[in-house]
Design an enzyme around this catalytic site. Structure first.
Site, PDB file in Angstrom:
ATOM      1  CG  PHE A  91     -37.434  64.813 -15.426  1.00 49.38           C
ATOM      2  CD1 PHE A  91     -36.465  64.365 -16.318  1.00 49.38           C
ATOM      3  CD2 PHE A  91     -37.020  65.359 -14.215  1.00 49.38           C
ATOM      4  CE1 PHE A  91     -35.109  64.479 -16.009  1.00 49.38           C
ATOM      5  CE2 PHE A  91     -35.668  65.470 -13.910  1.00 49.38           C
ATOM      6  CZ  PHE A  91     -34.713  65.029 -14.805  1.00 49.38           C
ATOM      7  CG  ASP A 113     -41.449  63.468  -8.950  1.00 50.36           C
ATOM      8  OD1 ASP A 113     -41.261  64.484  -8.247  1.00 50.36           O
ATOM      9  OD2 ASP A 113     -40.640  63.072  -9.808  1.00 50.36           O
ATOM     10  CE  LYS A 146     -36.635  70.955 -10.448  1.00 52.44           C
ATOM     11  NZ  LYS A 146     -37.023  69.609 -10.870  1.00 52.44           N
TER      12      LYS A 146
HETATM   13  C1  PLP Z   1     -36.322  68.337 -11.082  1.00 51.13           C
HETATM   14  C2  PLP Z   1     -37.151  67.122 -10.912  1.00 51.13           C
HETATM   15  C3  PLP Z   1     -36.604  65.914 -10.440  1.00 51.13           C
HETATM   16  C4  PLP Z   1     -35.128  65.744 -10.199  1.00 51.13           C
HETATM   17  O1  PLP Z   1     -34.652  66.518  -9.156  1.00 51.13           O
HETATM   18  P1  PLP Z   1     -33.055  66.659  -8.948  1.00 51.13           P
HETATM   19  O2  PLP Z   1     -32.958  67.480  -7.689  1.00 51.13           O
HETATM   20  O3  PLP Z   1     -32.509  67.324 -10.157  1.00 51.13           O
HETATM   21  O4  PLP Z   1     -32.526  65.288  -8.774  1.00 51.13           O
HETATM   22  C5  PLP Z   1     -37.451  64.850 -10.228  1.00 51.13           C
HETATM   23  N1  PLP Z   1     -38.768  64.946 -10.477  1.00 51.13           N
HETATM   24  C6  PLP Z   1     -39.342  66.086 -10.925  1.00 51.13           C
HETATM   25  C7  PLP Z   1     -40.812  66.133 -11.168  1.00 51.13           C
HETATM   26  C8  PLP Z   1     -38.552  67.198 -11.181  1.00 51.13           C
HETATM   27  O5  PLP Z   1     -39.102  68.314 -11.675  1.00 51.13           O
END
Ligand code: PLP
Length: 399
Positions: free
Chosen positions: A138, A223, A252
């Site tokens: 994700f 990420d 986050k």
């Molecule tokens: C939550 C998340 C995102 C997206 O972040 P947003 O602030 O909702 O755009 C991207 N990568 C990872 C691993 C995430 O957990």
């Protein structure tokens, strides 16, 4: 306003992109939040791994209050003191030399993707643009990051997707090896797949990916939007796995509750961005950077909270394993690192989440059947005991 009226107006005025629980949360302190009806909840969701210091941490609140009186926004036409200080903090505590600021995880990944493409084109030729990502990953919901996300359910209906992405099974080095070709410019991975169900790779996987990238002249984009900022018991999850990425993205937990994202890179890679390459009007504005500085400084003070995170992660895992012994027909697996913990069930977990909520406990369900625990890193043993009691009651009412 009464809850019935709130729900009515919510569906009347707000686009229907979320499946929400029928409560409105109004106030929070530490591990707790309260609904508009006054009902108290113990929060093991923590704004989905955002509220690392709990709700309304006094140091973050005071920093925001002071900054709000001084200066909210000026744009990146000018230098911004809190932005410089925050970048310096991130650089001093990571592999990186330079930082770009934006407002969310998706934007941080978008910047990482653009940076990787620009760097590769300039250093290795115009045909180097393909990025390999993992299935079940994700990376966000913008068109490029939802394309990077290796899950069709998020992409459906938005085709044509952005060209130049390929997918491999996570934690499979040979699959990755066989997909690399003359167009590949980068590999993009989460160190632990969060939304995908808290999937932890073998200890050597990321190190092997690094070596493969070195051998093929590829960038390694990590990420850490969910795993960063102490969530796994170290400031960044890559520190557990003995390798150095080229680009790391954060969001986050970074602002302790305010929207901020960051893309971190080495000098060599970052130099592909020049004035005009990329931008964000709000990115790194004084207010959010001040909140993030207060968050990081509190997080790193004496190493106390990171230490707490590791200890509470172990305590929580042990408690969940005891539940697994008791409910072995429902619970398949407990896995995690620090305070990013998944409990995989043999069944859909949404009804369990709902029942816990009725008993005053907020939990999150991801990938359909994985209960995901991402409490604030300030969680204490008594909170964990209380959570386990409620979850235990709910699990026993199933059978
Ligand atoms: C939550 C998340 C995102 C997206 O972040 P947003 O602030 O909702 O755009 C991207 N990568 C990872 C691993 C995430 O957990």
């Amino acid at each position: 306003m009464e809850i019935k009226k709130l729900l009515e107006e919510s569906s009347h005025y707000i686009m229907n992109t979320y499946n929400r629980f029928p409560v409105a949360l109004r106030k929070g302190r530490g591990m707790k939040v309260w609904g508009s009806d006054g009902k108290e909840y113990l929060d093991f969701v923590g704004g989905i791994a955002v509220n690392i210091l709990g709700h309304c941490h006094p140091k973050v609140v005071v920093a925001i209050q002071k900054q709000a009186q001084r200066l909210l926004h000026v744009s990146n036409l000018y230098h911004i003191e809190p932005q410089i200080k925050l970048a310096r903090l991130l650089v001093e505590h990571s592999f990186a030399d330079k930082v770009f600021f934006c407002n969310s995880g998706a934007e941080a990944n978008e910047a990482a993707i653009k940076l990787a493409r620009k760097y590769a084109k300039e250093h290795s030729g115009k045909d180097k643009f393909e990025i390999i990502t993992a299935l079940n990953s994700f990376h966000g919901r913008t068109l490029a990051t939802v394309t990077a996300t290796g899950q069709e359910k998020f992409q459906k209906g938005f085709e044509p997707l952005v060209p130049g992405f390929k997918y491999v099974p996570f934690n499979d080095i040979n699959a990755l090896k066989s997909l690399i070709n003359q167009n590949t410019c980068a590999v993009m991975l989460e160190p632990i797949q969060g939304e995908g169900g808290v999937k932890i790779p073998d200890p050597d996987y990321l190190k092997n990916v690094r070596e493969l990238c070195n051998g093929h002249n590829l960038l390694l984009l990590l990420d850490e939007v969910q795993t960063g900022m102490g969530r796994t018991g170290k400031l960044f999850a890559y520190e557990h796995f003995n390798f150095t990425p080229d680009i790391v993205t954060l969001a986050k937990g970074l602002g302790g509750g305010v929207p901020i994202g960051a893309t971190l890179a080495s000098d060599k890679v970052a130099s592909a961005f020049v004035p005009g390459s990329h931008a964000s009007t709000f990115g790194g504005n004084p207010l959010v950077c001040t909140a993030a500085i207060a968050t990081i400084e509190t997080l790193l003070e004496d190493g106390f909270i990171l230490d707490q995170c590791r200890r509470m992660g172990e305590y929580l895992t042990e408690g969940l394993k005891n539940l697994q012994k008791e409910f072995s027909s429902v619970i398949i697996d407990i896995r995690g690192m620090g305070l990013l913990i998944g409990m995989e069930l043999t069944r859909d977990c949404s009804s369990i989440v709902k029942a816990c909520m009725e008993k005053g406990l907020l939990l999150n369900c991801t990938a359909g059947s994985v209960l995901r625990f991402t409490p604030p890193l300030i969680v204490q043993e008594k909170d964990i005991d209380h959570m386990l009691d409620i979850l235990g009651e709910v699990l026993s009412s199933l059978s």
